[in-house]
Design an enzyme around this catalytic site. Structure first.
Site, PDB file in Angstrom:
ATOM      1  N   GLU A  66      48.153  34.768  50.302  1.00  0.00           N
ATOM      2  CA  GLU A  66      48.489  34.979  51.706  1.00  0.00           C
ATOM      3  C   GLU A  66      47.453  34.338  52.630  1.00  0.00           C
ATOM      4  O   GLU A  66      46.269  34.257  52.294  1.00  0.00           O
ATOM      5  CB  GLU A  66      48.553  36.485  52.002  1.00  0.00           C
ATOM      6  CG  GLU A  66      49.715  37.146  51.291  1.00  0.00           C
ATOM      7  CD  GLU A  66      49.738  38.659  51.421  1.00  0.00           C
ATOM      8  OE1 GLU A  66      50.849  39.204  51.462  1.00  0.00           O
ATOM      9  OE2 GLU A  66      48.676  39.296  51.483  1.00  0.00           O
ATOM     10  N   CYS A  95      42.999  32.665  58.778  1.00  0.00           N
ATOM     11  CA  CYS A  95      42.214  33.273  57.706  1.00  0.00           C
ATOM     12  C   CYS A  95      42.830  32.817  56.386  1.00  0.00           C
ATOM     13  O   CYS A  95      44.007  33.081  56.127  1.00  0.00           O
ATOM     14  CB  CYS A  95      42.319  34.795  57.890  1.00  0.00           C
ATOM     15  SG  CYS A  95      41.531  35.730  56.590  1.00  0.00           S
ATOM     16  N   CYS A 140      40.781  38.681  43.089  1.00  0.00           N
ATOM     17  CA  CYS A 140      39.328  38.564  43.249  1.00  0.00           C
ATOM     18  C   CYS A 140      38.643  39.325  42.124  1.00  0.00           C
ATOM     19  O   CYS A 140      39.107  40.386  41.700  1.00  0.00           O
ATOM     20  CB  CYS A 140      38.901  39.149  44.594  1.00  0.00           C
ATOM     21  SG  CYS A 140      37.126  38.947  44.913  1.00  0.00           S
ATOM     22  N   CYS A 168      35.212  45.135  44.715  1.00  0.00           N
ATOM     23  CA  CYS A 168      34.826  46.055  45.800  1.00  0.00           C
ATOM     24  C   CYS A 168      35.866  47.183  45.875  1.00  0.00           C
ATOM     25  O   CYS A 168      37.071  46.921  45.905  1.00  0.00           O
ATOM     26  CB  CYS A 168      34.748  45.319  47.128  1.00  0.00           C
ATOM     27  SG  CYS A 168      33.628  43.903  47.060  1.00  0.00           S
ATOM     28  N   CYS A 195      38.736  47.461  48.751  1.00  0.00           N
ATOM     29  CA  CYS A 195      39.529  46.268  49.075  1.00  0.00           C
ATOM     30  C   CYS A 195      40.747  46.153  48.165  1.00  0.00           C
ATOM     31  O   CYS A 195      40.633  46.228  46.939  1.00  0.00           O
ATOM     32  CB  CYS A 195      38.639  45.033  48.915  1.00  0.00           C
ATOM     33  SG  CYS A 195      39.521  43.484  49.096  1.00  0.00           S
ATOM     34  N   ASN A 198      28.008  45.850  54.536  1.00  0.00           N
ATOM     35  CA  ASN A 198      28.807  47.066  54.290  1.00  0.00           C
ATOM     36  C   ASN A 198      28.038  48.337  53.948  1.00  0.00           C
ATOM     37  O   ASN A 198      28.645  49.417  53.881  1.00  0.00           O
ATOM     38  CB  ASN A 198      29.887  46.836  53.214  1.00  0.00           C
ATOM     39  CG  ASN A 198      30.900  45.778  53.644  1.00  0.00           C
ATOM     40  OD1 ASN A 198      30.989  45.474  54.827  1.00  0.00           O
ATOM     41  ND2 ASN A 198      31.631  45.228  52.718  1.00  0.00           N
ATOM     42  N   CYS A 243      42.010  42.896  57.452  1.00  0.00           N
ATOM     43  CA  CYS A 243      40.976  42.737  56.419  1.00  0.00           C
ATOM     44  C   CYS A 243      41.193  43.732  55.293  1.00  0.00           C
ATOM     45  O   CYS A 243      41.392  44.915  55.533  1.00  0.00           O
ATOM     46  CB  CYS A 243      39.595  43.036  56.979  1.00  0.00           C
ATOM     47  SG  CYS A 243      39.057  41.900  58.193  1.00  0.00           S
TER      48      CYS A 243
END
Ligand code: SAH
Ligand code: SF4
Length: 350
Positions: A92, A105, A112, A116, A119, A215, A332
């Site tokens: 995306e 973006c 990934c 994390c 996410c 973070n 995000c």
């Protein structure tokens, strides 16, 4: 196999053209056709000889490496583009209009590997790296659909750009080279979870804006949500950040996802301010975007405000990033390209 010319950076394209027995300046003509004039085939390239066009056809292609599958438009003007890749995988990209800016973006991986815990992309796991043409075609396709109105690019979609460093750097060269897209490096930002040796390598290979997803201000807290911190703890990360060569007059950015009752206390803000004192930077506070099946909560509004005020009181440049495109899962941490997520699957089986 035909070489997709969008998989080559400007120097590599020059070598390719020389290997075909042509003059090197031809590569700049070809780049202009691809990245400025959006040629769809070699026959469009009317200032090249027929002989060269025939050679290019025999050995290479400029076909799109992505197929636009669908587009979702948010009530706030953000739109999310779902692309299908040649092997059936999906990624995306998100276009975020904001005043005079129109920021795209883009993704660098299918899924990934960084894990994390807050996410959604992490839940897919890493399926594979994107090729250079798959990275750059996100820009070319969305820019064409939107009448060439994109002004800024952020590498903040699916994936960890520095875990796909070679293709990330190639695509950055295509975006910023004068003979290709020709965007100013000041308008292009790479975001990383903090792969320290790769930050160093990125800085050695190209001058570009860098955003680091911090973070959390304590190692223990950061390791809980970002496993990468166990390999590269905060001190080591910040040391590398201080050395990063940015474009003129640009500041390093730190992203801080504010998670309700996890990392949003006044003490956390004070600790963060102390950590970043002396680093010339700006801080983007991103209120956590909730997404099933992740258990974390968004922070309360008053917590976000007091967190920001504390950072200000230390003279830090902190702003709260408005969440855009939440209604289309385009904000995000919400990108999952309709992949089944492990917990949802488990629920379904039970
Ligand atoms: N892998 C890179 C770039 C993609 S993530 C990185 O981690 O920096 C882009 C940003 O989204 C990161 O700053 C990340 O911390 C943030 N993010 C991830 N999940 C989020 C969520 N659920 N809510 C808000 N921000 C999130
Ligand atoms: Fe990967 Fe970035 Fe998501 Fe972490 S926040 S899992 S690095 S995409």
């Amino acid at each position: 196999m035909l070489t997709n010319l969008k998989d080559l950076d400007p120097q590599e394209l020059e070598q390719f053209i020389i290997a075909l027995g042509e003059m090197s300046y031809r590569s700049r003509q070809i780049s202009k056709w691809i990245f400025n004039r959006y040629a769809e085939s070699f026959s469009d390239m009317t200032d090249l000889s027929i002989g060269l066009r025939d050679k290019l056809c025999s050995f290479s292609t400029i076909e799109n490496s992505l197929n636009l599958d669908s587009r979702m438009d948010s009530s706030d003007g953000t739109s999310k583009y779902l692309f299908k890749l040649f092997d059936g995988n999906k990624i995306e990209s998100v276009l975020i209009p904001d005043g005079k800016r129109n920021t795209l973006c883009i993704s660098t991986q299918v899924g990934c590997a960084m894990g994390c815990t807050f996410c959604l992309t992490a839940r897919i796991g890493k399926i594979r790296n994107l090729s250079t043409s798959e990275i750059i075609d996100q820009f070319l396709i969305v820019n064409k659909i939107n009448n060439h109105s994109i002004t800024n690019i952020v590498y903040m979609g699916m994936g960890e750009p520095l875990d796909n460093l070679d293709n990330t750097v190639r695509s950055l060269k295509l975006l910023t080279s004068k003979d290709c897209v020709g965007l100013s490096p000041k308008r292009v930002t790479v975001s990383t979870s903090g792969l320290v040796p790769k930050i160093k390598e990125l800085g050695n290979r190209i001058t570009i804006n860098l955003s680091v997803s911090l973070n959390a201000p304590y190692n223990e807290m950061r390791s809980q949500i970002m496993p990468v911190n166990k390999a590269y703890p905060i001190k080591v990360l910040l040391e590398q950040c201080r050395k990063f060569p940015l474009p003129n007059r640009k500041l390093l950015t730190f992203e801080y996802v504010l998670i309700g009752e996890f990392n949003d206390s006044d003490n956390d803000a004070i600790r963060l301010a102390e950590l970043l004192r002396g680093i010339n930077c700006k801080i983007n506070l991103i209120p956590f975007n909730e997404a099933q099946p992740i258990d974390f909560k968004a922070p309360k509004d008053n917590k976000v405000i007091s967190f920001q005020k504390i950072l200000w009181s230390y003279g830090l440049n902190a702003r709260v990033r408005k969440s855009r495109g939440r209604d289309i899962l385009g904000a995000c941490g919400q990108l999952a390209a309709r992949y089944p997520l492990e917990n949802q699957k488990r629920k379904f089986i039970n």
